[in-house]
Design an enzyme around this catalytic site. Structure first.
Site, short mmCIF file in Angstrom:
data_model
loop_
_atom_site.label_atom_id
_atom_site.label_comp_id
_atom_site.label_asym_id
_atom_site.label_seq_id
_atom_site.Cartn_x
_atom_site.Cartn_y
_atom_site.Cartn_z
NE ARG A 25 61.59 9.23 41.54
CZ ARG A 25 60.46 9.58 42.12
NH1 ARG A 25 59.42 8.80 42.01
NH2 ARG A 25 60.35 10.70 42.77
NE ARG B 138 54.20 12.83 47.45
CZ ARG B 138 52.95 13.24 47.46
NH1 ARG B 138 52.16 12.95 46.46
NH2 ARG B 138 52.47 13.93 48.47
NE ARG C 138 55.06 10.55 50.16
CZ ARG C 138 56.24 10.54 49.57
NH1 ARG C 138 56.42 9.89 48.45
NH2 ARG C 138 57.25 11.20 50.10
CE LYS D 292 65.36 9.84 46.59
NZ LYS D 292 64.07 10.41 46.97
CG ASN D 293 65.11 11.33 50.49
OD1 ASN D 293 64.90 11.56 49.28
ND2 ASN D 293 64.55 10.31 51.12
CG ASP E 22 62.65 6.08 52.77
OD1 ASP E 22 61.45 5.88 52.50
OD2 ASP E 22 63.14 7.23 52.84
CB CYS F 15 52.43 8.93 46.25
SG CYS F 15 54.05 8.27 46.52
N1 EPU Z 1 51.93 13.52 56.28
C1 EPU Z 1 50.73 14.11 56.53
N2 EPU Z 1 50.56 15.43 56.20
C2 EPU Z 1 51.57 16.17 55.64
C3 EPU Z 1 52.80 15.56 55.42
C4 EPU Z 1 52.97 14.22 55.73
O1 EPU Z 1 49.81 13.49 57.04
O2 EPU Z 1 51.36 17.36 55.37
C5 EPU Z 1 52.12 12.11 56.61
C6 EPU Z 1 52.56 11.28 55.40
O3 EPU Z 1 51.44 10.86 54.63
C7 EPU Z 1 53.30 10.15 56.05
C8 EPU Z 1 53.99 10.82 57.23
O4 EPU Z 1 53.24 12.01 57.48
O5 EPU Z 1 52.38 9.20 56.56
C9 EPU Z 1 55.43 11.18 57.01
O6 EPU Z 1 55.57 11.88 55.77
P1 EPU Z 1 56.72 12.93 55.55
O7 EPU Z 1 56.11 14.27 55.27
O8 EPU Z 1 57.71 12.87 56.64
O9 EPU Z 1 57.37 12.41 54.18
P2 EPU Z 1 58.09 13.31 53.10
O10 EPU Z 1 58.81 14.41 53.77
O11 EPU Z 1 57.13 13.64 52.02
C10 EPU Z 1 60.40 12.09 53.11
C11 EPU Z 1 61.22 11.30 52.14
C12 EPU Z 1 60.58 9.94 51.92
C13 EPU Z 1 60.50 9.22 53.27
C14 EPU Z 1 59.70 10.08 54.26
C15 EPU Z 1 59.62 9.48 55.65
C16 EPU Z 1 62.18 13.00 50.70
C17 EPU Z 1 62.28 13.60 49.36
N3 EPU Z 1 61.29 12.01 50.87
O12 EPU Z 1 59.12 12.27 52.50
O13 EPU Z 1 61.48 9.23 51.09
O14 EPU Z 1 59.86 7.98 53.12
O15 EPU Z 1 60.31 11.39 54.35
O16 EPU Z 1 60.89 9.29 56.15
O17 EPU Z 1 62.90 13.37 51.60
C18 EPU Z 1 62.12 7.68 49.46
O18 EPU Z 1 63.24 8.22 49.45
O19 EPU Z 1 61.89 6.58 48.90
C19 EPU Z 1 61.02 8.34 50.14
C20 EPU Z 1 59.74 8.06 49.91
#
Ligand code: EPU
Length: 442
Positions: free
Chosen positions: A406, A92, A121, A22-23, A314, A116
């Site tokens: 999801r 998101r 996030r 998915k991701n 995750d 969230c």
């Molecule tokens: N963060 C910031 N600023 C930003 C973006 C992120 O401070 O602009 C912080 C976040 O709050 C968090 C950390 O950086 O503390 C990492 O967040 P990241 O941006 O890497 O997360 P994401 O890209 O929004 C993806 C996965 C998540 C997974 C995270 C970490 C997808 C769709 N989602 O989210 O997956 O936990 O990377 O590996 O790819 C899940 O599948 O259950 C899920 C939540």
């Protein structure tokens, strides 16, 4: 709303295969917005998040043809640039259309993702990266409005307080493919899903080097064409099924297992006393068959979640469920989402002995889990509760399994195929409606 009814205590055995990620699929779908010819993705999982992303892309003028697990994307109206709140609030990951829209269409209006359940996030790093590429960005009525005639390459530091950002890296890297000149992203996310996006973009004509390392270099090109790609196996689904074998003292073979992408988790499984063995050393370690079997006595361990290649956040909830059975105290520290602990209270209802202080939980073991009605709160927490239910004595009812849907394709069928006693029910639908004459007039 659907629920799972699980009677625990069955040892899982048999063979399963892992679906597409998915991701990975979500940012790959968004990257299709950059192509001037059809982009084909195969091995796309049939999940509610994928359907939400497809709906969003269609609203953005991208026609989608579905054939089994393949999806073909073709942009037919590039004037549409508005990702509405109605769709973004359900998922998101919609934020990953921001970079492609901006780079290819010169403008994007994307609703700002809200709160969230797994913690705050923010998307500040996505915006910082796109601003560095020369985008004008404002916030209006809850929407991010970004515009640029043509983005310009530059060097960008994309690290934040919790390390790198996965979707932020995907957004900035995708946008930089069409920028003028060279972009260097420092502190880029190293997750395998980023490598997937870079490989698709390169097949479309982009020039990206270093994906999968903290420094990604992108030489901008004028145009991207079409390409075709098979989506990688889902590493979190694979890890969850490995844990289902471990927590039931089972012995299963998992096919299409992304072994290379799960080294940190496998290392912990081995410490705990779970054997994860590749069946054929000649198979590609990115997608191979493994046999997972557990010893009767599980050992405690210390886990800290980290960006890849560290232990993935995750899988934190699922490991917590397993460690309840370990012979001693384990420590889990969550470094990506320090508030991602909604499963703690629910596991405690099942008899787990969990002591939380800030981002750390001590899991006291060994402990017998007992079935109880519990509430799924987010995708991975729900997976942890299902695992606990498989090991618990008696019946566990997991409410609100739409969270699970999801990210896991028909999880109950997969587990049942391995011998679990698990059924999906919908109390609203399954309860017989009273006939007209029986309607109460009270
Ligand atoms: N963060 C910031 N600023 C930003 C973006 C992120 O401070 O602009 C912080 C976040 O709050 C968090 C950390 O950086 O503390 C990492 O967040 P990241 O941006 O890497 O997360 P994401 O890209 O929004 C993806 C996965 C998540 C997974 C995270 C970490 C997808 C769709 N989602 O989210 O997956 O936990 O990377 O590996 O790819 C899940 O599948 O259950 C899920 C939540």
């Amino acid at each position: 709303m659907d629920l799972f009814r699980i009677t625990g205590g069955r040892r899982l055995t048999g063979r399963v295969s892992v679906e597409g990620s998915k991701n990975a699929a979500l940012p790959l779908m968004a990257a299709a917005l950059l192509g001037d010819a059809p982009v084909t993705l195969r091995n796309v999982p049939d999940l509610s998040d994928i359907r939400s992303m497809a709906r969003l892309l269609e609203e953005l003028g991208c026609a989608i043809a579905v054939d089994g697990d393949a999806m073909v994307f073709e942009n037919h109206d590039t004037s549409l640039t508005h990702a509405r709140y109605d769709i973004v609030r359900t998922m998101r990951a919609s934020i990953c259309v921001l970079g492609p829209l901006l780079a290819r269409r010169g403008h994007a209006r994307v609703s700002m993702p809200g709160g969230c359940s797994i913690g705050e996030r923010p998307v500040d790093l996505h915006l910082r990266g796109l601003r560095a590429l020369g985008a004008q960005i404002t916030l209006e009525g809850g929407d991010i409005i970004a515009s640029a005639k043509r983005l310009r390459g530059t060097t960008i530091f994309l690290g934040g307080p919790f390390g790198s950002t996965v979707l932020g890296t995907a957004n900035v890297m995708s946008a930089a493919t069409l920028a003028e000149g060279t972009t260097v992203i420092e502190s880029a996310a190293c997750e395998p899903e980023i490598v997937e996006v870079a490989e698709l973009l390169n097949a479309m004509g982009a020039k990206i080097r270093g994906a999968g390392t903290p420094r990604v270099t992108i030489d901008g090109v004028e145009q991207l064409h079409g390409a075709s790609r098979r989506v990688m196996s889902d590493r979190i689904v694979a890890g969850t099924y490995a844990l289902a074998a471990a927590i039931t003292n089972g012995d299963i073979v998992i096919e299409d297992f992304p072994y290379d992408a799960l080294l940190a988790a496998i290392n912990h499984l081995e410490e705990i006393g779970v054997d994860v063995r590749r069946l054929d050393q000649k198979q590609d370690p990115r997608c191979c068959a493994v046999r997972v079997s557990a010893q009767r006595v599980l050992h405690p361990t210390v886990i800290t979640t980290q960006p890849h290649p560290g232990f993935p956040t995750d899988l934190q909830a699922q490991f917590m469920a397993l460690l309840c059975l370990a012979d001693g105290n384990s420590i889990i520290t969550e470094k990506i989402y320090p508030e991602r602990f909604l499963h703690v209270a629910e596991l405690s209802r099942m008899g787990a002995k969990l002591y939380r202080q800030g981002p750390t939980v001590v899991v006291a073991g060994p402990n017998r889990l007992t079935g109880a009605p519990v509430m799924a709160s987010d995708l991975r927490a729900s997976a942890g509760l299902v695992l606990a239910g498989l090991a618990a004595e008696g019946e566990t009812i997991i409410n609100r399994v739409y969270h699970l849907d999801r990210g896991y394709m028909k999880m109950e069928n997969v587990l049942r195929q391995l011998g679990a006693d698990i059924v999906r029910e919908n109390p609203d639908r399954d309860v017989e409606q009273p006939s007209r004459t029986e309607v109460s007039t009270a």
